[in-house]
Motif scaffolding. Structure first.
Motif, PDB file in Angstrom:
ATOM      1  N   ARG A 122       0.839  -1.184   0.000  1.00 50.19           N
ATOM      2  CA  ARG A 122       0.000   0.000   0.000  1.00 50.19           C
ATOM      3  C   ARG A 122       0.880   1.244   0.000  1.00 50.19           C
ATOM      4  N   THR A 123       0.282   2.351  -0.442  1.00 44.58           N
ATOM      5  CA  THR A 123       0.994   3.617  -0.348  1.00 44.58           C
ATOM      6  C   THR A 123       0.659   4.205   1.012  1.00 44.58           C
ATOM      7  N   THR A 130      -3.632   0.560  -2.507  1.00 43.34           N
ATOM      8  CA  THR A 130      -3.558  -0.204  -3.756  1.00 43.34           C
ATOM      9  C   THR A 130      -3.637  -1.706  -3.541  1.00 43.34           C
ATOM     10  N   CYS A 136      -7.780  -2.629  -6.675  1.00 46.44           N
ATOM     11  CA  CYS A 136      -7.082  -3.471  -7.658  1.00 46.44           C
ATOM     12  C   CYS A 136      -7.954  -3.719  -8.885  1.00 46.44           C
ATOM     13  N   ILE A 139      -8.062  -0.549 -10.996  1.00 42.30           N
ATOM     14  CA  ILE A 139      -6.810  -0.352 -11.737  1.00 42.30           C
ATOM     15  C   ILE A 139      -6.794  -1.223 -12.992  1.00 42.30           C
ATOM     16  N   ASP A 193      -3.004   9.240  -7.015  1.00 39.83           N
ATOM     17  CA  ASP A 193      -2.380   7.928  -6.802  1.00 39.83           C
ATOM     18  C   ASP A 193      -2.952   6.886  -7.745  1.00 39.83           C
ATOM     19  N   LEU A 194      -4.271   6.949  -7.936  1.00 41.32           N
ATOM     20  CA  LEU A 194      -4.907   5.983  -8.834  1.00 41.32           C
ATOM     21  C   LEU A 194      -4.410   6.168 -10.265  1.00 41.32           C
ATOM     22  N   GLU A 196      -1.584   7.379 -11.226  1.00 37.20           N
ATOM     23  CA  GLU A 196      -0.202   6.895 -11.284  1.00 37.20           C
ATOM     24  C   GLU A 196      -0.162   5.365 -11.300  1.00 37.20           C
ATOM     25  N   ALA A 197      -1.028   4.729 -10.502  1.00 35.14           N
ATOM     26  CA  ALA A 197      -1.045   3.270 -10.443  1.00 35.14           C
ATOM     27  C   ALA A 197      -1.476   2.664 -11.778  1.00 35.14           C
TER      28      ALA A 197
END
Length: 470
Positions: A122-123, A130, A136, A139, A193-194, A196-197
């Motif tokens: 996780r971040t 994540t 998941c 993503i 963050d999403l 970027e993931a």
């Protein structure tokens, strides 16, 4: 209840009672409300959208004072949709007039990781979790361009921002209205963050250019009951399938830029300030922290509502102790904090607002880190052992062990609170914040309060026996 449909210039995610008692109410009372219709999307109850649509998206708001009700018809909703209606969601984002997107998805809805979770995929530190299955899944769906499959709030915001950018339109201001400190920064971070993931350049750019506004919201709004609906129908002559019952008090404090426009909420009572933080902390620690304390301890004394709890001298003593601890960390004048606490007692004691302790107890693992832990950390750093905070955490521990309301918290495992109390207390503290795991003095205090609260469960001749609790 028919009325001219107002053009949709606002979106809302999380169509529930609080939104309809708060953001929709402020918009309804704004002098330019006719230009700011709201399209709202459900979170957990798709049937609510159908009910509201069938009655023209109008509903009755019941303001329940200590002695009487005041009713009004709220007309700010222009459309109501299921949260799974991605086509409608994206269509609104592509409309040039869209200026504001608000959301009330609860603390858990931001899919944030707890501090210290980075080593488990996780971040850490409040970024996107994540490792959560729904994150998941989102993503994977976004990588495959299957936007109709996303389910989390960060993903819905992200696909909206991407659709708007692809249409060549400036982004609306996103206004999170949940009980998170720095809720604009929290929402902005999980969206980024999403992106970027997923690793998609267009999503990353769309996430980086969205304006977010910080807010503090306050209005006690219990869940509507069947009896409430019956009373509304009898009093109004209209069979409203989605009335809302709320208290007279309401507060909304905002800070941020709205380059695409917004309703004149300030003319309806909202406040725009340079920094929301002191107001956020005051509300989170004194009101929401008190609610959590009561939600996990008062049921052990036989109470089911906030009003019942504050009528009990023992609970009022516990509240006073917690407020003394929390107030020490607030950057506001002492007289203002005292007046706020007095007002809270009056609001909590309203006998006609049936605010369920079980409702407040849900998702404690998401709520306690922002409601209790800042005070706990500050007190420990000052060399003090905060008994009020320890008691609230002890109540939560017993809640996880099956005492009080049924546990509704997807982020916890029943094994967390199993076994001997001292070990369970240490695990629960470590779960909330790994830095607390080795605080032996705090673990001992939480254990002692848990044992004392357990004794409150003892029945004697059909009545609760309540022994002294230090």
């Amino acid at each position: 209840m028919t009325d001219q449909i107002r053009p949709v210039r606002m979106l809302h995610l999380g169509l529930g009672s609080f939104f309809r008692a708060h953001q929709a109410w402020y918009t309804h009372h704004a002098p330019d409300a006719d230009a700011w219709g709201i399209a709202a999307f459900t979170g957990r109850r798709p049937d609510l959208a159908r009910t509201l649509t069938a009655q023209g998206c109008r509903y009755i708001l019941v303001v329940r004072g200590p002695e009487a009700d005041r009713r009004e018809i709220v007309r700010s909703l222009s459309a109501a949709h299921s949260g799974t209606d991605h086509a409608a969601w994206l269509d609104y984002w592509r409309r040039p007039g869209l200026g504001v997107v608000t959301l009330t998805v609860t603390e858990a809805g931001y899919a944030r990781a707890r501090p210290g979770d980075a080593d488990s995929g996780r971040t850490g530190g409040g970024g996107l979790d994540t490792a959560r299955p729904d994150v998941c899944s989102d993503i994977a769906a976004l990588r495959a361009s299957r936007v109709a499959e996303v389910t989390t709030a960060p993903a819905k915001l992200l696909i909206g921002l991407a659709a708007r950018r692809a249409a060549g339109l400036p982004p609306p201001t996103i206004v999170p209205c949940d009980n998170l400190p720095g809720n604009a920064e929290a929402a902005q971070r999980v969206v980024r963050d999403l992106a970027e993931a997923v690793g998609d350049a267009a999503l990353i750019v769309a996430a980086q250019h969205a304006p977010f506004a910080n807010t503090m919201v306050d209005r006690i709004t219990p869940a509507t009951t069947g009896a409430d609906r019956d009373r509304v129908g009898a009093a109004s002559g209209f069979e409203d399938g989605a009335p809302v019952v709320t208290e007279p008090f309401s507060e909304w404090v905002l800070s941020g830029a709205f380059p695409s426009g917004r309703p004149r909420w300030e003319d309806a009572g909202a406040r725009f300030v340079p920094d929301v933080l002191p107001f956020e902390q005051r509300k989170l620690w004194l009101l929401n922290g008190a609610h959590s304390l009561l939600a996990y301890t008062a049921p052990l004394l036989g109470h089911t509502t906030v009003a019942q709890a504050v009528a009990d001298p023992r609970c009022r003593e516990w509240l006073a102790q917690w407020w003394q601890e929390a107030a020490r960390g607030l950057p506001l004048p002492g007289a203002e904090l005292t007046a706020y606490q007095d007002a809270l007692l009056e609001r909590f004691a309203n006998p006609r607002i049936r605010h369920s302790l079980a409702q407040i107890a849900a998702d404690g693992s998401q709520k306690l880190p922002v409601r209790l832990l800042p005070t706990l950390r500050a007190e420990r750093a000052a060399g003090r052992l905060p008994q009020g905070a320890a008691r609230a955490l002890a109540g939560w521990l017993l809640h996880l062990r099956g005492h009080g309301a049924q546990v509704q918290d997807a982020a916890t495992d029943p094994a967390l609170a199993a076994g001997p109390l001292p070990q369970a207390a240490r695990r629960a503290l470590a779960f909330l914040d790994p830095s607390l795991a080795d605080d032996a003095e705090l673990t001992t205090a939480v254990t002692a309060h848990a044992r004392a609260l357990e004794r409150c469960l003892t029945l004697h001749s059909g009545q609760l026996t309540i022994p002294p609790i230090s």
